[in-house]
Design a protein around this motif. Structure first.
Motif, mmCIF file in Angstrom:
data_model
loop_
_atom_site.group_PDB
_atom_site.id
_atom_site.type_symbol
_atom_site.label_atom_id
_atom_site.label_comp_id
_atom_site.label_asym_id
_atom_site.label_seq_id
_atom_site.Cartn_x
_atom_site.Cartn_y
_atom_site.Cartn_z
ATOM 1 N N LYS A 29 -7.019 -2.072 -3.869
ATOM 2 C CA LYS A 29 -7.975 -0.984 -2.618
ATOM 3 C C LYS A 29 -7.772 0.241 -2.909
ATOM 4 C CE LYS A 29 -7.298 1.440 2.035
ATOM 5 N NZ LYS A 29 -8.654 1.037 3.008
ATOM 6 N N CYS A 75 -5.871 -2.980 4.494
ATOM 7 C CA CYS A 75 -6.598 -3.712 2.950
ATOM 8 C C CYS A 75 -6.740 -5.697 3.540
ATOM 9 C CB CYS A 75 -5.590 -3.534 2.161
ATOM 10 S SG CYS A 75 -3.857 -4.218 2.922
ATOM 11 N N TYR A 88 -8.377 -7.050 1.186
ATOM 12 C CA TYR A 88 -8.256 -7.206 -0.353
ATOM 13 C C TYR A 88 -7.558 -8.724 -0.799
ATOM 14 C CZ TYR A 88 -11.177 -3.172 -2.239
ATOM 15 O OH TYR A 88 -11.742 -2.197 -1.652
#
Length: 280
Positions: free
Chosen positions: A20, A215, A218
């Motif tokens: 990220k 996140c 990701y």
């Protein structure tokens, strides 16, 4: 700067966070203390002639592939894997865990002063699990965080630089396993977490996270980086088995404990750079 013991550790602890920040333009450096030379081949598909005999080179190639996937830089600190000795078995001569603390710290101080990170992430005092290299990684990183800004410490290691924040990983907690297990069971999905949960003591303390970094977008990058460590990750076992849609829904963060900070903070955080970004 994210400091780890072996190749693959960076991909199973905080990898989505690294991806990220790298995608946002942050300069991210993974520091790998050892080459994983005394590791095992944990993926049956990779347990074939030429792999064990050349494990150090294979793991370096895997590390290179993983760091490209994550979009980060990477440096080896140059120490030798200590292995995981049986109870009562001595650590091998010359290994990372037997390297004098000040010597190992000096090497990381030099890299901190070269790279000049604002944030450093590593393991807590338990190492995340009781591998001697993980515990030593914590000791070395904590010592280097304190020493890097002190001109009187390791003067041979370059111009002093004081990192602003030190975080410890909160990855793979009992709470994480329990939450995913409960969610998958509620959805009628088979959970591979039951056996792992049985290994935790009943009185395992609930984690106290200072920072929870969103996140989930990701996680797929994290998984690709993990699979790049093909000697260590069996795609049909362990961490690779839980349902990713469930994970994104019930635990969309990677989690950290703020161990030291030289800037004012307001907890909890959602950004490891909180207090450091201009204009905020």
């Amino acid at each position: 700067m994210s400091v780890h013991a072996h190749p693959d550790d960076e991909s199973n602890k905080g990898a989505a966070t690294l991806a990220k920040y790298a995608a946002e333009g942050v300069d991210v450096l993974v520091v790998t203390c050892t080459g994983g030379e005394r590791g095992d081949v944990l993926n049956p598909a990779m347990d074939r002639p030429g792999v064990r005999e050349n494990l150090a080179a294979v793991r370096r190639a895997e590390m290179e592939a993983a760091r490209r996937i994550l979009g980060v830089r990477q440096r080896f600190l140059g120490f030798v894997d200590s292995g995981l000795p049986e109870d009562g078995e001595p650590l091998p001569d010359g290994c990372f865990a037997r390297t004098p603390l000040e010597e190992a710290t000096g090497r990381l101080v030099a890299l901190i002063r070269e790279f000049r990170p604002h944030v450093i992430v590593t393991y807590d005092e338990t190492g995340g699990y009781p591998h001697p290299d993980h515990v030593r990684t914590h000791e070395v990183t904590a010592a280097a965080f304190d020493a890097a800004g002190d001109a009187g410490r390791h003067p041979e290691a370059g111009t002093p630089w004081r990192p602003a924040k030190l975080y410890y990983h909160g990855a793979l907690s009992k709470a994480w396993f329990q939450t995913l297990h409960d969610a998958m069971t509620a959805c009628g999905l088979d959970s591979a977490m039951r056996d792992v949960l049985a290994e935790f003591p009943d009185d395992a303390p609930a984690p106290e996270f200072s920072a929870r970094v969103p996140c989930a977008e990701y996680f797929a990058v994290r998984d690709r980086a993990l699979l790049a460590h093909a000697t260590q990750i069996d795609p049909n076992a362990g961490f690779m088995l839980h349902d990713r849609d469930v994970e994104r829904r019930v635990w969309p963060t990677e989690d950290y404990h703020l161990a030291r900070s030289h800037v004012a903070v307001t907890l909890p955080e959602e950004d490891l750079f909180a207090g450091l970004r201009p204009g905020r």
